[in-house]
Design a protein around this motif. Structure first.
Motif, PDB file in Angstrom:
ATOM      1  N   LYS A  67      58.893  12.245-119.923  1.00  0.00           N
ATOM      2  CA  LYS A  67      59.936  12.833-119.078  1.00  0.00           C
ATOM      3  C   LYS A  67      61.317  12.730-119.723  1.00  0.00           C
ATOM      4  CE  LYS A  67      62.051  12.517-114.511  1.00  0.00           C
ATOM      5  NZ  LYS A  67      61.994  11.859-113.184  1.00  0.00           N
ATOM      6  N   GLU A  68      61.683  11.543-120.166  1.00  0.00           N
ATOM      7  CA  GLU A  68      63.026  11.363-120.737  1.00  0.00           C
ATOM      8  C   GLU A  68      63.191  12.167-122.020  1.00  0.00           C
ATOM      9  OE1 GLU A  68      66.837  10.557-120.581  1.00  0.00           O
ATOM     10  OE2 GLU A  68      65.422  10.059-118.996  1.00  0.00           O
ATOM     11  N   LYS A  69      62.164  12.191-122.843  1.00  0.00           N
ATOM     12  CA  LYS A  69      62.218  12.983-124.083  1.00  0.00           C
ATOM     13  C   LYS A  69      62.377  14.468-123.749  1.00  0.00           C
ATOM     14  CE  LYS A  69      59.762  13.858-128.388  1.00  0.00           C
ATOM     15  NZ  LYS A  69      58.575  13.572-129.198  1.00  0.00           N
ATOM     16  N   PHE A  70      61.665  14.932-122.735  1.00  0.00           N
ATOM     17  CA  PHE A  70      61.762  16.317-122.275  1.00  0.00           C
ATOM     18  C   PHE A  70      63.197  16.623-121.838  1.00  0.00           C
ATOM     19  CE2 PHE A  70      61.753  19.509-118.961  1.00  0.00           C
ATOM     20  CZ  PHE A  70      60.863  20.481-119.412  1.00  0.00           C
ATOM     21  N   ILE A  71      63.743  15.764-120.992  1.00  0.00           N
ATOM     22  CA  ILE A  71      65.100  15.985-120.465  1.00  0.00           C
ATOM     23  C   ILE A  71      66.115  16.003-121.598  1.00  0.00           C
ATOM     24  CG2 ILE A  71      66.939  14.944-119.058  1.00  0.00           C
ATOM     25  CD1 ILE A  71      64.630  13.958-117.175  1.00  0.00           C
ATOM     26  N   GLN A  72      66.051  15.014-122.482  1.00  0.00           N
ATOM     27  CA  GLN A  72      67.000  14.957-123.593  1.00  0.00           C
ATOM     28  C   GLN A  72      66.835  16.150-124.534  1.00  0.00           C
ATOM     29  OE1 GLN A  72      69.628  12.934-123.561  1.00  0.00           O
ATOM     30  NE2 GLN A  72      68.736  12.279-121.610  1.00  0.00           N
ATOM     31  N   GLY A  73      65.601  16.583-124.733  1.00  0.00           N
ATOM     32  CA  GLY A  73      65.349  17.754-125.570  1.00  0.00           C
ATOM     33  C   GLY A  73      65.919  19.029-124.971  1.00  0.00           C
ATOM     34  N   MET A  74      65.826  19.167-123.653  1.00  0.00           N
ATOM     35  CA  MET A  74      66.387  20.356-123.001  1.00  0.00           C
ATOM     36  C   MET A  74      67.914  20.334-123.040  1.00  0.00           C
ATOM     37  SD  MET A  74      63.808  22.150-122.438  1.00  0.00           S
ATOM     38  CE  MET A  74      64.565  23.489-121.530  1.00  0.00           C
ATOM     39  N   MET A 103      65.414  18.233-112.836  1.00  0.00           N
ATOM     40  CA  MET A 103      64.833  18.972-111.724  1.00  0.00           C
ATOM     41  C   MET A 103      63.708  19.896-112.222  1.00  0.00           C
ATOM     42  SD  MET A 103      66.641  21.352-108.743  1.00  0.00           S
ATOM     43  CE  MET A 103      68.165  21.146-109.584  1.00  0.00           C
ATOM     44  N   HIS A 104      63.925  20.518-113.358  1.00  0.00           N
ATOM     45  CA  HIS A 104      62.921  21.399-113.948  1.00  0.00           C
ATOM     46  C   HIS A 104      61.634  20.612-114.227  1.00  0.00           C
ATOM     47  CE1 HIS A 104      61.568  24.945-116.098  1.00  0.00           C
ATOM     48  NE2 HIS A 104      61.369  24.241-117.209  1.00  0.00           N
ATOM     49  N   PHE A 105      61.777  19.463-114.851  1.00  0.00           N
ATOM     50  CA  PHE A 105      60.606  18.623-115.141  1.00  0.00           C
ATOM     51  C   PHE A 105      59.912  18.194-113.857  1.00  0.00           C
ATOM     52  CE2 PHE A 105      58.281  14.762-115.874  1.00  0.00           C
ATOM     53  CZ  PHE A 105      57.628  15.006-117.082  1.00  0.00           C
ATOM     54  N   GLU A 106      60.671  17.679-112.926  1.00  0.00           N
ATOM     55  CA  GLU A 106      60.080  17.152-111.692  1.00  0.00           C
ATOM     56  C   GLU A 106      59.416  18.231-110.842  1.00  0.00           C
ATOM     57  OE1 GLU A 106      63.304  14.926-109.957  1.00  0.00           O
ATOM     58  OE2 GLU A 106      63.081  13.303-111.424  1.00  0.00           O
ATOM     59  N   ASN A 107      59.974  19.451-110.860  1.00  0.00           N
ATOM     60  CA  ASN A 107      59.403  20.536-110.067  1.00  0.00           C
ATOM     61  C   ASN A 107      58.151  21.135-110.697  1.00  0.00           C
ATOM     62  OD1 ASN A 107      61.340  20.328-108.060  1.00  0.00           O
ATOM     63  ND2 ASN A 107      62.647  21.910-108.954  1.00  0.00           N
ATOM     64  N   PRO A 113      54.118  18.600-112.350  1.00  0.00           N
ATOM     65  CA  PRO A 113      52.867  18.362-111.608  1.00  0.00           C
ATOM     66  C   PRO A 113      51.846  19.500-111.745  1.00  0.00           C
ATOM     67  CG  PRO A 113      54.742  17.754-110.261  1.00  0.00           C
ATOM     68  CD  PRO A 113      55.288  18.456-111.478  1.00  0.00           C
ATOM     69  N   PHE A 114      52.314  20.712-112.011  1.00  0.00           N
ATOM     70  CA  PHE A 114      51.400  21.836-112.183  1.00  0.00           C
ATOM     71  C   PHE A 114      50.701  21.812-113.536  1.00  0.00           C
ATOM     72  CE2 PHE A 114      54.633  23.468-109.203  1.00  0.00           C
ATOM     73  CZ  PHE A 114      53.806  23.748-108.123  1.00  0.00           C
ATOM     74  N   PHE A 115      51.247  21.061-114.470  1.00  0.00           N
ATOM     75  CA  PHE A 115      50.728  21.095-115.835  1.00  0.00           C
ATOM     76  C   PHE A 115      50.142  19.769-116.302  1.00  0.00           C
ATOM     77  CE2 PHE A 115      53.762  24.493-115.332  1.00  0.00           C
ATOM     78  CZ  PHE A 115      53.001  25.576-115.737  1.00  0.00           C
TER      79      PHE A 115
END
Length: 180
Positions: free
Chosen positions: A108-115, A128-132, A135-137
Motif C-alpha cells: 500500500k505505502e509503495k503504491f501511494i508513494q509511487g502514485m 483513497m484510490h488504493f483503498e477503494n 479489494p477488487f484485485f
C-alpha cells in the motif's frame, strides 16, 4: 486438497487436456513442441500482467488477456467475445509464483508513494484510490484464486474447458492445478 502437477512429458498432461489447445500450450511451453501455423486462435489465455511471464506459443494460437492475478471478472466481455466471435472452446488461466496481487496491503505505502512520484497525485487521492479499488484485485492465495476463478468461469461458460495453470517464474514452466 489442491496440488500442482508438473509437465515434463506428454504423459504428464492430464487426460482432459490431451489433444486440446490446453495440452498444446503445455507442450509448447514445457516440452518445446515445434510450432504449427494457425489461421485463428484455438485458446483464450487469461494471465497475470506480470512482466516476468512470457509464453512460448506460435503466432495466432491464442487470444491473451493480461490482468492482475489472472482475474478475468472485469474482462468478461472480452472472454465472451473470444468464445462467441472467436470460437474458442478452451481457456487457460495462468497465475504465477510471487504474484504481487497477493497481500496487496503489504504494498500500500509503495503504491501511494509511487502514485505521488510517478503520476503527480496527492497523497490523499492515491490512498483513497488504493483503498477503494485494491479489494477488487486482491487475490489472496494465487493457486486458490485460480481454482475459484476456473470454477466461476465454468459456471458461466459450461461448454468451455477451463484449465487453471501455474507458472513458475524461475523455471518458466507451467504446472497443472488439480483439486481432489
Amino acid at each position: 486438497m489442491t496440488h500442482l502437477i508438473e509437465v515434463n512429458s506428454q504423459e504428464d498432461i492430464l487426460p482432459d487436456y490431451r489433444q486440446t489447445p490446453i495440452g498444446l500450450l503445455l507442450e509448447y511451453q514445457n516440452l518445446n513442441r515445434r510450432f504449427t501455423h494457425y489461421q485463428s486462435p484455438k485458446l483464450l489465455i487469461g494471465m497475470c500482467m506480470d512482466n516476468r511471464k512470457n509464453l512460448w506459443i506460435p503466432d495466432n494460437f491464442a487470444f491473451v488477456i493480461r490482468s492482475g492475478g489472472a482475474n478475468l471478472f472485469y474482462h468478461e466481455f472480452q472472454v465472451s467475445y473470444a468464445i462467441g466471435v472467436g470460437g474458442v472452446q478452451h481457456i487457460a488461466l495462468i497465475g504465477h509464483t510471487h504474484c504481487e496481487m497477493v497481500q496487496l496491503d503489504n504494498r500500500k505505502e509503495k503504491f501511494i508513494q509511487g502514485m505521488i512520484k510517478n503520476a503527480g497525485w496527492k497523497e490523499d487521492t492515491a490512498q483513497m484510490h488504493f483503498e477503494n479499488l485494491s479489494p477488487f484485485f486482491e487475490i489472496g492465495n494465487a493457486v486458490d484464486f485460480l481454482v475459484a476463478e476456473a470454477k466461476r468461469l465454468r459456471r458461466r461458460y459450461p461448454k468451455v474447458t477451463i484449465a487453471p495453470l501455474f507458472f513458475d517464474t524461475e523455471s518458466s514452466k507451467l504446472s497443472q492445478i488439480v483439486v481432489e
